[in-house]
Design a protein around this motif. Structure first.
Motif, short mmCIF file in Angstrom:
data_model
loop_
_atom_site.label_atom_id
_atom_site.label_comp_id
_atom_site.label_asym_id
_atom_site.label_seq_id
_atom_site.Cartn_x
_atom_site.Cartn_y
_atom_site.Cartn_z
N SER A 101 -2.93 8.64 9.11
CA SER A 101 -2.56 7.43 9.56
C SER A 101 -3.64 6.33 8.84
N GLY A 102 -3.09 4.97 9.00
CA GLY A 102 -3.97 3.91 8.89
C GLY A 102 -4.90 3.84 10.01
N PHE B 109 -4.55 -2.84 6.60
CA PHE B 109 -3.33 -3.50 6.18
C PHE B 109 -3.79 -4.57 5.29
N ALA B 110 -4.99 -5.09 5.86
CA ALA B 110 -5.50 -6.21 4.74
C ALA B 110 -5.73 -6.00 3.40
N ASP B 111 -6.39 -4.66 3.28
CA ASP B 111 -6.78 -4.03 2.16
C ASP B 111 -5.48 -3.93 1.50
N TYR B 112 -4.40 -3.31 1.84
CA TYR B 112 -3.03 -3.15 1.29
C TYR B 112 -2.78 -4.44 0.78
N LEU B 113 -2.78 -5.49 1.62
CA LEU B 113 -2.09 -6.85 1.25
C LEU B 113 -2.98 -7.29 -0.01
N GLY B 114 -4.11 -7.16 -0.08
CA GLY B 114 -4.99 -7.62 -1.26
C GLY B 114 -4.75 -7.15 -2.42
N SER B 115 -4.06 -5.59 -2.60
CA SER B 115 -3.80 -5.03 -3.75
C SER B 115 -2.35 -4.92 -4.02
N SER B 116 -1.64 -5.47 -3.11
CA SER B 116 -0.04 -5.50 -3.16
C SER B 116 0.58 -6.44 -4.14
N SER B 117 1.63 -6.51 -4.30
CA SER B 117 2.48 -7.70 -5.16
C SER B 117 2.40 -8.93 -4.43
N PHE B 118 2.24 -8.66 -3.18
CA PHE B 118 2.03 -10.06 -2.21
C PHE B 118 0.65 -11.04 -2.59
N ALA B 119 -0.03 -10.05 -3.04
CA ALA B 119 -1.58 -11.01 -3.43
C ALA B 119 -1.27 -12.03 -4.57
N PRO C 184 1.92 12.00 7.00
CA PRO C 184 1.57 10.81 6.83
C PRO C 184 2.45 10.02 7.82
N THR C 185 1.82 8.90 8.33
CA THR C 185 2.77 7.84 8.87
C THR C 185 3.71 7.00 7.91
N TRP C 186 4.32 6.11 8.43
CA TRP C 186 5.21 5.06 7.37
C TRP C 186 4.05 4.44 6.41
N PHE C 187 4.54 4.36 5.45
CA PHE C 187 3.69 3.63 4.12
C PHE C 187 3.64 2.34 4.38
N MET C 188 2.53 1.59 4.05
CA MET C 188 2.39 0.25 4.04
C MET C 188 3.31 -0.44 2.91
N PHE D 213 0.71 2.18 10.03
CA PHE D 213 1.09 2.37 8.68
C PHE D 213 0.07 2.85 7.93
N ILE D 214 0.37 3.41 6.81
CA ILE D 214 -0.86 4.10 5.89
C ILE D 214 -0.66 3.47 4.68
#
Length: 266
Positions: free
Chosen positions: A177-178, A256-266, A118-122, A150-151
């Protein structure tokens, strides 16, 4: 018939079970997983070979998050095979050389194997290396304006579970990759849109970044490796997309938007 299709799937050992990929592989496998780490109920420590045998008892497949020392993996693999393991799935990394010693141990095991590159992790932005700097409002890395796909770690975990439990993946190396290559400045701008908290991106000299990692307690070889990988982003060597997620899962990778929606940033 695949070996695993004919056995009890409660025999999948997940190494690094408390880490970013291991936690998610464990969750996806559910009761099929035997999570193992230094702090899990099934204890596993790369530096304590006496923990390896008990963790492997009755195991048919292993998700391998490798140690820092390739000699430890080279010692572990024959023990795993001798104990009855018939499938190994290794978490490697994009750009690993063809003679990578970690990958060589897996490929020369004599059993079914799959390599994930894999590439770098989101998730590095909110769970690991970049999390504290992002929270404090400035991320300084030697990546310039280079872009990288990023993935989402969940995509890696889903590919790993497919390789661990389904036929058709033996002898495969999957580059993962992403779906889009973004710069650090672009990714931080998207984080700011979600959180409302400003984060400055600063490009720094590679030697200064490596020194900062050493100051945080990273061993020299890890500090140098992380720095080298970020410099590859700077040079444009890591901008290309890979299709491993699509090949294995039959869908596009999470954005990356999918990741942000499920991350601690949301």
């Amino acid at each position: 018939m695949s070996t695993l299709s004919a056995i009890n799937l409660s025999t999948v050992l997940v190494l690094g079970a408390t880490g970013k990929t291991g936690r998610r592989v464990t969750a996806l496998l559910g009761s099929a997983a035997r999570p193992a780490s230094r702090s899990s109920a099934t204890r596993f420590d790369w530096t304590e070979p006496e923990t390896w045998g008990p963790a492997l008892a009755g195991i048919a497949a292993v998700y391998v998050v490798p140690p820092d020392n390739p000699a430890q993996l080279a010692e572990f693999v024959p023990l795993a095979v001798k104990s009855g393991v018939t499938r190994l799935v290794l978490l490697s990394m994009r750009g690993a050389p063809d003679d990578d010693p970690f990958e060589a141990s897996i490929k020369e095991s004599g059993v079914e194997w799959t390599i994930l590159r894999p590439t770098w992790f989101m998730q590095n932005f909110d769970e690991d290396l970049f999390a504290a700097p992002v929270r404090h409002g400035e991320l300084a890395v030697p990546a310039g304006q280079g872009i990288h796909p990023f993935i989402d770690v969940l995509d890696i975990a889903e590919v790993a579970v497919a390789a661990l439990t389904r036929p058709g993946h033996a002898g495969q190396t999957y580059d993962l990759s992403g779906p889009e290559a973004l710069s650090f400045a672009e990714m931080l701008a998207r984080i700011v849109e979600v959180t409302g908290n400003p984060v400055l991106y600063t490009d720094v000299a590679p030697e200064d970044f490596a020194a900062s990692l050493r100051g945080l307690g990273y061993p020299d070889e890890i500090a140098d490796l992380v720095t080298m990988l970020l410099v590859r982003i700077r040079t444009g060597a890591e901008a290309h997309l890979s299709d491993g997620v699509q090949r294995v899962l039959g869908r596009e990778p999470r954005t990356f938007a999918d990741y942000l929606g499920s991350s601690s940033f949301a």
